[in-house]
Design an enzyme around this catalytic site. Structure first.
Site, short mmCIF file in Angstrom:
data_model
loop_
_atom_site.label_atom_id
_atom_site.label_comp_id
_atom_site.label_asym_id
_atom_site.label_seq_id
_atom_site.Cartn_x
_atom_site.Cartn_y
_atom_site.Cartn_z
N HIS A 120 2.99 -7.27 4.17
CA HIS A 120 1.63 -6.80 4.43
C HIS A 120 1.21 -7.18 5.84
O HIS A 120 1.94 -7.85 6.57
CB HIS A 120 0.66 -7.45 3.43
CG HIS A 120 0.71 -6.88 2.05
ND1 HIS A 120 -0.25 -6.04 1.55
CD2 HIS A 120 1.63 -7.04 1.07
CE1 HIS A 120 0.07 -5.70 0.31
NE2 HIS A 120 1.22 -6.30 0.00
N GLU A 122 -1.90 -0.11 8.11
CA GLU A 122 -1.07 -1.14 7.50
C GLU A 122 0.07 -0.53 6.69
O GLU A 122 1.20 -1.03 6.73
CB GLU A 122 -1.92 -2.04 6.60
CG GLU A 122 -1.13 -3.15 5.92
CD GLU A 122 -1.94 -3.96 4.93
OE1 GLU A 122 -1.38 -4.89 4.33
OE2 GLU A 122 -3.14 -3.64 4.75
N GLU A 171 1.89 -11.97 5.00
CA GLU A 171 0.88 -11.30 5.83
C GLU A 171 1.33 -11.52 7.28
O GLU A 171 1.21 -12.62 7.83
CB GLU A 171 -0.50 -11.91 5.61
CG GLU A 171 -1.11 -11.61 4.25
CD GLU A 171 -1.76 -10.25 4.15
OE1 GLU A 171 -1.62 -9.45 5.11
OE2 GLU A 171 -2.42 -9.98 3.13
N HIS A 223 0.83 -1.21 0.00
CA HIS A 223 0.00 0.00 0.00
C HIS A 223 0.87 1.27 0.00
O HIS A 223 2.04 1.22 -0.38
CB HIS A 223 -0.99 -0.05 1.16
CG HIS A 223 -1.70 -1.36 1.22
ND1 HIS A 223 -2.67 -1.75 0.32
CD2 HIS A 223 -1.54 -2.44 2.06
CE1 HIS A 223 -3.10 -2.97 0.61
NE2 HIS A 223 -2.42 -3.41 1.65
#
Length: 277
Positions: free
Chosen positions: A165, A110, A241, A72
Protein backbone atom coordinates in the site's frame (compact mmCIF):
# COMPACT_ATOMS: atom_id res chain seq x y z
CA UNK A 1 10.11 -1.47 -18.11
CA UNK A 2 6.83 -0.61 -19.78
CA UNK A 3 4.31 0.22 -17.11
CA UNK A 4 1.28 -0.70 -19.22
CA UNK A 5 2.37 -4.31 -19.68
CA UNK A 6 1.59 -7.13 -17.31
CA UNK A 7 4.93 -8.21 -15.93
CA UNK A 8 4.33 -11.95 -15.57
CA UNK A 9 7.06 -13.21 -17.89
CA UNK A 10 8.94 -14.95 -15.09
CA UNK A 11 7.68 -18.44 -14.38
CA UNK A 12 5.81 -19.21 -11.22
CA UNK A 13 3.76 -16.00 -11.04
CA UNK A 14 0.08 -16.73 -10.56
CA UNK A 15 -3.08 -14.75 -10.05
CA UNK A 16 -6.20 -15.69 -8.17
CA UNK A 17 -8.70 -16.81 -10.78
CA UNK A 18 -12.27 -15.46 -10.70
CA UNK A 19 -15.13 -17.93 -10.21
CA UNK A 20 -16.99 -19.01 -13.38
CA UNK A 21 -19.36 -16.41 -14.74
CA UNK A 22 -17.85 -13.43 -12.90
CA UNK A 23 -14.49 -12.43 -14.39
CA UNK A 24 -14.08 -9.40 -12.12
CA UNK A 25 -14.38 -11.21 -8.79
CA UNK A 26 -11.29 -13.18 -7.69
CA UNK A 27 -11.71 -16.58 -6.10
CA UNK A 28 -9.29 -18.65 -4.12
CA UNK A 29 -8.07 -20.97 -6.85
CA UNK A 30 -5.00 -20.00 -8.83
CA UNK A 31 -4.04 -20.26 -12.46
CA UNK A 32 -0.59 -19.91 -13.93
CA UNK A 33 -0.21 -16.78 -16.04
CA UNK A 34 2.73 -16.47 -18.41
CA UNK A 35 3.29 -13.85 -21.09
CA UNK A 36 4.22 -15.10 -24.55
CA UNK A 37 7.90 -14.68 -25.19
CA UNK A 38 9.07 -12.63 -28.20
CA UNK A 39 9.93 -14.60 -31.33
CA UNK A 40 13.66 -15.02 -31.87
CA UNK A 41 15.14 -12.97 -34.70
CA UNK A 42 15.84 -14.84 -37.92
CA UNK A 43 19.32 -16.23 -38.18
CA UNK A 44 21.40 -18.33 -40.52
CA UNK A 45 21.93 -21.98 -39.60
CA UNK A 46 25.00 -22.45 -37.42
CA UNK A 47 28.05 -23.90 -39.06
CA UNK A 48 28.93 -27.48 -38.25
CA UNK A 49 31.76 -26.29 -36.00
CA UNK A 50 29.55 -24.01 -33.87
CA UNK A 51 27.69 -25.76 -31.04
CA UNK A 52 23.97 -24.93 -30.67
CA UNK A 53 23.10 -22.49 -27.89
CA UNK A 54 22.20 -24.10 -24.57
CA UNK A 55 18.47 -24.42 -23.80
CA UNK A 56 16.89 -21.77 -21.60
CA UNK A 57 16.89 -22.82 -17.97
CA UNK A 58 14.30 -22.14 -15.32
CA UNK A 59 15.27 -21.27 -11.74
CA UNK A 60 15.15 -24.23 -9.37
CA UNK A 61 11.93 -24.38 -7.37
CA UNK A 62 12.31 -23.46 -3.72
CA UNK A 63 8.99 -24.91 -2.58
CA UNK A 64 8.10 -21.53 -1.06
CA UNK A 65 4.84 -19.70 -1.76
CA UNK A 66 4.40 -15.94 -1.45
CA UNK A 67 1.05 -14.17 -1.82
CA UNK A 68 1.32 -10.53 -2.87
CA UNK A 69 -1.70 -8.34 -2.23
CA UNK A 70 -1.67 -5.10 -4.28
CA UNK A 71 -3.87 -2.67 -2.38
CA UNK A 72 -7.21 -1.47 -3.79
CA UNK A 73 -8.11 -1.75 -7.52
CA UNK A 74 -8.64 0.55 -10.47
CA UNK A 75 -12.36 -0.16 -10.88
CA UNK A 76 -13.32 0.41 -7.25
CA UNK A 77 -14.31 4.06 -7.67
CA UNK A 78 -16.92 3.18 -10.27
CA UNK A 79 -18.64 0.50 -8.17
CA UNK A 80 -19.43 2.09 -4.77
CA UNK A 81 -22.24 -0.36 -4.09
CA UNK A 82 -19.86 -3.29 -4.26
CA UNK A 83 -16.92 -1.88 -2.37
CA UNK A 84 -19.04 -0.34 0.40
CA UNK A 85 -20.83 -3.56 1.33
CA UNK A 86 -19.91 -4.82 4.79
CA UNK A 87 -17.77 -7.96 5.06
CA UNK A 88 -16.15 -9.79 7.99
CA UNK A 89 -12.97 -8.09 9.21
CA UNK A 90 -12.04 -10.25 12.21
CA UNK A 91 -12.36 -9.61 15.94
CA UNK A 92 -16.15 -9.64 15.56
CA UNK A 93 -16.11 -6.59 13.31
CA UNK A 94 -17.21 -5.80 9.78
CA UNK A 95 -15.72 -3.29 7.35
CA UNK A 96 -16.41 -2.10 3.82
CA UNK A 97 -15.36 -4.64 1.21
CA UNK A 98 -12.60 -2.36 -0.07
CA UNK A 99 -11.79 1.31 -0.71
CA UNK A 100 -10.54 3.42 -3.58
CA UNK A 101 -7.21 4.23 -1.91
CA UNK A 102 -5.39 7.53 -2.01
CA UNK A 103 -3.34 9.42 -4.63
CA UNK A 104 -0.58 11.98 -4.97
CA UNK A 105 -1.54 15.63 -5.20
CA UNK A 106 -0.97 15.40 -8.96
CA UNK A 107 -3.36 12.44 -9.28
CA UNK A 108 -1.14 9.35 -9.45
CA UNK A 109 -3.24 6.70 -7.73
CA UNK A 110 -2.33 4.31 -4.97
CA UNK A 111 -3.95 1.40 -6.82
CA UNK A 112 -1.70 1.99 -9.85
CA UNK A 113 1.38 2.25 -7.63
CA UNK A 114 0.63 -0.94 -5.69
CA UNK A 115 -0.15 -2.88 -8.87
CA UNK A 116 3.09 -1.82 -10.54
CA UNK A 117 5.29 -2.49 -7.50
CA UNK A 118 3.63 -5.85 -6.82
CA UNK A 119 4.31 -7.03 -10.37
CA UNK A 120 7.95 -6.05 -10.04
CA UNK A 121 8.26 -7.87 -6.72
CA UNK A 122 6.55 -10.90 -8.27
CA UNK A 123 9.03 -10.99 -11.13
CA UNK A 124 12.00 -10.79 -8.77
CA UNK A 125 10.71 -13.58 -6.54
CA UNK A 126 9.68 -15.85 -9.42
CA UNK A 127 13.16 -15.47 -10.89
CA UNK A 128 14.45 -17.05 -7.66
CA UNK A 129 12.15 -20.08 -7.98
CA UNK A 130 9.53 -18.82 -5.53
CA UNK A 131 5.90 -19.46 -6.42
CA UNK A 132 4.01 -16.16 -6.38
CA UNK A 133 0.23 -15.65 -6.19
CA UNK A 134 -1.36 -12.22 -6.71
CA UNK A 135 -4.71 -11.41 -5.12
CA UNK A 136 -5.92 -9.49 -8.15
CA UNK A 137 -5.39 -9.99 -11.87
CA UNK A 138 -5.19 -6.44 -13.18
CA UNK A 139 -5.64 -2.80 -12.25
CA UNK A 140 -9.06 -2.33 -13.84
CA UNK A 141 -11.22 -4.67 -11.75
CA UNK A 142 -13.23 -4.29 -8.54
CA UNK A 143 -12.05 -5.59 -5.18
CA UNK A 144 -11.53 -8.26 -4.11
CA UNK A 145 -12.92 -7.67 -0.65
CA UNK A 146 -10.57 -7.76 2.32
CA UNK A 147 -11.91 -11.11 3.51
CA UNK A 148 -11.41 -12.62 0.05
CA UNK A 149 -7.83 -11.33 -0.06
CA UNK A 150 -7.10 -13.03 3.25
CA UNK A 151 -8.70 -16.26 2.01
CA UNK A 152 -6.41 -16.33 -1.04
CA UNK A 153 -3.36 -16.32 1.21
CA UNK A 154 -4.86 -18.92 3.51
CA UNK A 155 -5.89 -21.26 0.70
CA UNK A 156 -2.45 -20.98 -0.93
CA UNK A 157 -0.84 -22.05 2.38
CA UNK A 158 1.49 -19.11 1.82
CA UNK A 159 4.83 -18.95 3.56
CA UNK A 160 4.38 -15.17 3.55
CA UNK A 161 1.54 -12.80 2.67
CA UNK A 162 2.63 -9.24 1.92
CA UNK A 163 0.09 -6.51 1.24
CA UNK A 164 1.50 -3.46 -0.56
CA UNK A 165 0.00 0.00 0.00
CA UNK A 166 0.84 3.71 0.19
CA UNK A 167 -0.55 6.27 2.61
CA UNK A 168 -2.20 9.64 2.13
CA UNK A 169 -1.62 11.78 5.22
CA UNK A 170 -1.98 15.56 5.06
CA UNK A 171 -0.15 16.04 8.37
CA UNK A 172 2.68 18.52 8.05
CA UNK A 173 5.99 16.76 7.45
CA UNK A 174 4.45 13.28 7.43
CA UNK A 175 6.66 10.91 5.49
CA UNK A 176 8.30 7.51 5.64
CA UNK A 177 7.21 3.87 5.46
CA UNK A 178 5.84 1.56 8.12
CA UNK A 179 4.93 -2.13 8.29
CA UNK A 180 1.69 -3.21 9.98
CA UNK A 181 0.94 -6.58 11.56
CA UNK A 182 -2.07 -7.99 13.43
CA UNK A 183 -1.89 -7.35 17.17
CA UNK A 184 -2.80 -8.80 19.53
CA UNK A 185 -2.46 -12.01 17.49
CA UNK A 186 -5.54 -14.13 16.88
CA UNK A 187 -3.67 -17.33 16.01
CA UNK A 188 -0.17 -18.75 16.13
CA UNK A 189 0.81 -17.51 12.65
CA UNK A 190 -0.13 -13.96 13.59
CA UNK A 191 2.29 -14.17 16.50
CA UNK A 192 6.01 -14.78 16.10
CA UNK A 193 5.93 -15.63 12.34
CA UNK A 194 4.10 -12.44 11.37
CA UNK A 195 6.25 -10.36 13.69
CA UNK A 196 9.35 -11.89 12.09
CA UNK A 197 8.00 -11.09 8.61
CA UNK A 198 7.12 -7.52 9.56
CA UNK A 199 10.55 -6.99 11.09
CA UNK A 200 12.32 -8.44 8.04
CA UNK A 201 10.37 -6.10 5.79
CA UNK A 202 11.13 -3.13 8.03
CA UNK A 203 14.82 -3.96 8.19
CA UNK A 204 15.12 -4.59 4.46
CA UNK A 205 13.29 -1.45 3.36
CA UNK A 206 15.23 0.70 5.81
CA UNK A 207 18.51 -0.85 4.67
CA UNK A 208 17.53 0.13 1.13
CA UNK A 209 17.63 3.79 2.14
CA UNK A 210 13.95 4.49 2.83
CA UNK A 211 13.16 6.34 6.08
CA UNK A 212 10.74 4.96 8.65
CA UNK A 213 7.48 6.78 9.27
CA UNK A 214 7.50 10.01 11.25
CA UNK A 215 3.77 9.87 11.99
CA UNK A 216 2.55 6.25 12.31
CA UNK A 217 3.87 3.33 14.30
CA UNK A 218 7.18 3.22 16.10
CA UNK A 219 10.55 2.58 14.51
CA UNK A 220 8.84 1.50 11.28
CA UNK A 221 6.49 -1.07 12.87
CA UNK A 222 2.77 -0.60 13.54
CA UNK A 223 0.68 -3.15 15.49
CA UNK A 224 -2.91 -2.97 14.23
CA UNK A 225 -6.18 -4.59 15.32
CA UNK A 226 -8.38 -3.00 12.64
CA UNK A 227 -7.05 -4.39 9.33
CA UNK A 228 -9.31 -7.14 8.06
CA UNK A 229 -6.80 -8.72 5.72
CA UNK A 230 -4.36 -9.20 8.61
CA UNK A 231 -6.98 -10.19 11.20
CA UNK A 232 -8.37 -12.96 8.98
CA UNK A 233 -5.02 -14.38 7.93
CA UNK A 234 -3.93 -17.81 9.15
CA UNK A 235 -0.53 -17.37 7.49
CA UNK A 236 2.41 -15.06 8.32
CA UNK A 237 1.16 -11.70 7.05
CA UNK A 238 2.20 -8.05 7.04
CA UNK A 239 1.16 -4.85 5.28
CA UNK A 240 3.70 -2.36 3.92
CA UNK A 241 2.73 1.30 3.69
CA UNK A 242 5.55 2.33 1.35
CA UNK A 243 5.35 6.02 2.17
CA UNK A 244 3.11 9.07 2.09
CA UNK A 245 1.77 9.96 -1.35
CA UNK A 246 1.02 13.50 -0.13
CA UNK A 247 4.67 14.14 0.66
CA UNK A 248 6.32 15.79 -2.34
CA UNK A 249 9.54 13.76 -2.27
CA UNK A 250 7.84 10.41 -1.76
CA UNK A 251 5.19 11.24 -4.32
CA UNK A 252 7.91 11.92 -6.87
CA UNK A 253 9.59 8.58 -6.12
CA UNK A 254 6.34 6.63 -6.31
CA UNK A 255 5.35 8.32 -9.56
CA UNK A 256 8.61 7.42 -11.30
CA UNK A 257 9.52 4.06 -12.79
CA UNK A 258 12.92 4.23 -11.14
CA UNK A 259 11.38 4.87 -7.74
CA UNK A 260 8.91 2.01 -8.06
CA UNK A 261 11.72 -0.33 -9.07
CA UNK A 262 13.66 0.71 -5.95
CA UNK A 263 10.67 -0.01 -3.74
CA UNK A 264 10.15 -3.38 -5.41
CA UNK A 265 13.80 -4.38 -5.16
CA UNK A 266 14.03 -3.79 -1.41
CA UNK A 267 10.67 -5.45 -0.70
CA UNK A 268 11.60 -8.52 -2.76
CA UNK A 269 14.98 -8.78 -1.04
CA UNK A 270 13.36 -8.49 2.39
CA UNK A 271 10.91 -11.30 1.53
CA UNK A 272 13.77 -13.49 0.31
CA UNK A 273 15.66 -12.84 3.54
CA UNK A 274 12.60 -13.78 5.58
CA UNK A 275 12.09 -17.02 3.65
CA UNK A 276 15.78 -17.90 3.96
CA UNK A 277 15.71 -17.37 7.71
Amino acid sequence: MAIGLTLFAACGVETAAPPPGNPSAPGTTTVLTTLPQPSPPPSTPPSSSAPPPPPATQPPKTGKVVVLDPGHNGGNSGRPGEINKQVPAGRGRTKPCNTTGTATNSGYSEHAFTWDVSQRVAQALAAKGIRVVLTRQNDTGVGPCVDERAAIGNDAQADAVVSIHADGSNSAGAHGFHVAYSAPPLNAQQGAPSMKLATALRDGIRAGGFPTSTYLGSNGLAPRADLGGLNLSTRPAALVECGNMRNADEAAAMSSEEGRQQYAAVIAKAIEDYLAG
